[in-house]
Scaffold this active site. Structure first.
Site, mmCIF file in Angstrom:
data_model
loop_
_atom_site.group_PDB
_atom_site.id
_atom_site.type_symbol
_atom_site.label_atom_id
_atom_site.label_comp_id
_atom_site.label_asym_id
_atom_site.label_seq_id
_atom_site.Cartn_x
_atom_site.Cartn_y
_atom_site.Cartn_z
ATOM 1 N N GLU A 196 -17.126 6.284 76.214
ATOM 2 C CA GLU A 196 -16.281 5.082 76.059
ATOM 3 C C GLU A 196 -14.826 5.350 76.451
ATOM 4 O O GLU A 196 -13.895 5.027 75.695
ATOM 5 C CB GLU A 196 -16.365 4.545 74.624
ATOM 6 C CG GLU A 196 -17.728 4.017 74.282
ATOM 7 C CD GLU A 196 -17.789 3.205 72.984
ATOM 8 O OE1 GLU A 196 -16.811 3.172 72.222
ATOM 9 O OE2 GLU A 196 -18.837 2.568 72.756
ATOM 10 N N GLU A 316 -25.861 3.545 73.999
ATOM 11 C CA GLU A 316 -25.605 3.141 72.608
ATOM 12 C C GLU A 316 -25.946 1.659 72.503
ATOM 13 O O GLU A 316 -25.394 0.839 73.258
ATOM 14 C CB GLU A 316 -24.131 3.319 72.217
ATOM 15 C CG GLU A 316 -23.743 4.739 71.902
ATOM 16 C CD GLU A 316 -22.297 4.863 71.425
ATOM 17 O OE1 GLU A 316 -21.815 3.952 70.709
ATOM 18 O OE2 GLU A 316 -21.670 5.864 71.785
ATOM 19 N N GLN A 368 -27.609 4.901 65.472
ATOM 20 C CA GLN A 368 -27.859 6.299 65.627
ATOM 21 C C GLN A 368 -29.102 6.659 64.817
ATOM 22 O O GLN A 368 -29.666 5.782 64.179
ATOM 23 C CB GLN A 368 -26.653 7.090 65.151
ATOM 24 C CG GLN A 368 -25.364 6.703 65.886
ATOM 25 C CD GLN A 368 -24.187 7.619 65.599
ATOM 26 O OE1 GLN A 368 -24.318 8.613 64.903
ATOM 27 N NE2 GLN A 368 -23.017 7.278 66.130
#
Ligand code: AHR
Length: 516
Positions: A196, A316, A368
């Site tokens: 990111e 993600e 996660q």
């Protein structure tokens, strides 16, 4: 007319801001085994473990616990992780990686320094590092996927880490790994170039040009050290990238087109306004952003002499909105989101979208694995599977082979952002004469009677059916009680080229059987 009034009243009762149209609640799904999209890469069922909250310490790794094995890994977590058939595990972050110096986490534990992690404002003891993570991956039966620090890290740190992991013997870091007890290389094949980097919250945040230049130099050194590795560029994150989020990807692809094998995208969704139908539609963005980036990849490749593809990695994704910001995003209990049934349906929506884009989406990682926005949740003495565990497990254990481009004729509804959202969200896989049909019925109240038609062969035998559902879309699981889980329903005897199935309201159903 009565029907319209009925739906209007329901919409008022449940307080939704979207327009739910009067619908004919029948649908058709036509399957043609010759209309293929692409091979489903098993890595779309990947996961992610960051040094954040209780994901590593107190989740995966808890050396003092009675529940842990000799290596300090929680046995209940290992078992649950195996149930997810995790093919690939991303590590060590996330935002954490942009301040991580991997050499802090190798060698004798007594010599490892404690540091302060500024991503999540937590002390990092470094007792779990590269070699422990590799051991955990081997115990779960998954491939490691590393992210290098391109925030505060140097080019040398990146190439030395590759050498430590992948070079058999000779140079300093390969020998250091051997000295640390690992004679064989770890062979880490997947490496992402930072995380990111478009986000202002990232340590060492850069603009697209600065990132592109730096990542290119890192990529060169890493590939020269271990030519067989696959590199992943940090693409645009969860759309905080400013007014032109796609601009980041365009620039970055231009710099990295000759070196990277994937571009990473991130997506988190939530239901802050308690607007069920909009939330259910939020994964439509995956199809949309994938197709935009696919075009950008084509453009970049048209300027390159390389002959191999660049893929999309949604490395993600998840539902994340409750434990976000402020105290909920700091310290040892950060990001401990509790999931309900509607979240599980949205996760199924993500997975359907990845399968529908199987030609280009070759990796995805739920964020996660444990405790932190996670399907597996622990306490010091117990563990349970959150609602989102169940769809992921069903897909990862069943939806393999070739993705098929099914024709879906479903009633639809409109939201503020998305028009004509189908109540039935569908993906279809075909594997060794077996068809796997994944259907989310987004309708809150109504079942949808669906004719499933084969265009190219005959269904035969007994089809197995699994359903993830619950009494109410807000139902959550907790320790000792998992009302939302996958339930095996009675099989359906099928012969010929069509059969019907009534998909219950707010459900995810997987149907699997012979098609030849
Ligand atoms: O998964 C939680 C965080 O979300 C990650 O650290 C970061 O990459 C993203 O913003």
């Amino acid at each position: 007319m009565l029907r319209i009034i009925y739906y209007f009243l329901i919409a008022l009762m449940i307080g939704i801001s979207t327009t739910v149209q009067a619908a004919d609640l029948n649908a058709r799904i036509k399957i043609d085994t010759e209309r293929t999209i692409g091979e489903i890469n098993k890595n779309i069922y990947g996961n992610f473990a960051e040094h954040l909250g209780r994901c590593i310490y107190g989740g995966i790794y808890d050396p003092g616990s009675k529940l842990s094995n000799k290596m300090g890994f929680r046995k209940d977590v290992l078992k649950a992780a195996k149930g997810l058939n995790v093919p690939l595990l991303r590590w060590p972050g996330g935002n954490f990686v942009s301040g991580y110096h991997w050499e802090d986490g190798i060698g004798p534990k007594k010599n490892r320094p404690e540091r302060t992690d500024l991503a999540w404002h937590t002390p990092e003891p470094n007792t779990f590092g590269t070699d422990e993570f590799i051991d955990f991956c081997r115990a779960v039966g998954t491939e490691p996927y590393f992210a290098v620090n391109l925030g505060t890290g140097t080019l040398d740190e990146a190439r030395n880490w590759v050498e430590y992991c992948n070079v058999k013997e000779g140079p300093y870091y390969a020998e250091l790994r051997k000295k640390n007890g690992h004679t064989k290389p770890h062979n880490v094949m997947y490496w992402s170039l930072g995380n990111e980097m478009d986000g202002f919250w990232q340590m060492g945040h850069k603009n697209a040009d600065d990132y592109g230049k730096y990542a290119l130099e890192a990529a060169k050194l890493m590939k020269w050290t271990s030519p067989e590795i696959k590199l992943i560029a940090a693409g645009s994150s969860n759309f905080y990238g400013g007014a032109d989020p796609h601009g980041w990807n365009r620039v970055v692809l231009d710099y990295l087109k000759d070196y990277v094998d994937y571009i990473a995208l991130h997506k988190y969704v939530g239901n802050r306004d308690n607007d069920y139908y909009s939330f259910m539609a939020s994964t439509m963005d995956i199809d949309e952003r994938t197709s935009i980036v696919e075009g950008q990849i084509k453009e970049a490749l048209s300027k390159s002499r390389r002959k191999t593809p660049i893929y999309v990695a949604w490395d993600e994704y998840n539902v994340w909105y409750r434990a976000r910001g402020g105290a909920a995003a700091r310290g040892r209990n950060a990001l401990e989101e509790k999931y309900n049934l509607e979240d599980a349906l949205v996760v199924a929506g993500f997975l359907n979208a990845f399968i529908r884009n199987a030609h280009i989406v070759k990796m995805a990682n739920m964020a996660q694995l444990v405790n932190v926005i996670a399907p597996i949740f622990t306490s010091e003495t117990d563990m349970f599977r959150q609602t989102i565990y169940y769809p992921l497990a069903l897909y990862a254990n069943n939806s393999h082979g070739t993705a098929l481009d099914a024709f879906v004729d479903s009633p639809t509804y409109d939201t503020e952002q998305w028009k004509q959202v189908p109540y039935l969200d569908v993906s279809v896989a075909y594997n060794n004469d077996e068809v796997i049909i994944n259907v989310v019925n987004r309708h809150l109240e109504e079942s949808i009677n669906t004719e499933i038609i084969s265009q190219t062969g005959e269904f035969s035998g007994t089809f197995s059916v699994y359903e993830v559902n619950g009494p109410d879309v807000k139902t959550e699981n907790t320790f000792g009680s998992e009302p939302v889980k996958s339930v095996k329903k009675p099989g359906i005897k099928v012969k010929g080229n069509s059969f019907s199935y009534e998909f219950p309201p707010h459900s995810y159903v997987m149907i699997k059987g012979k098609l030849k």
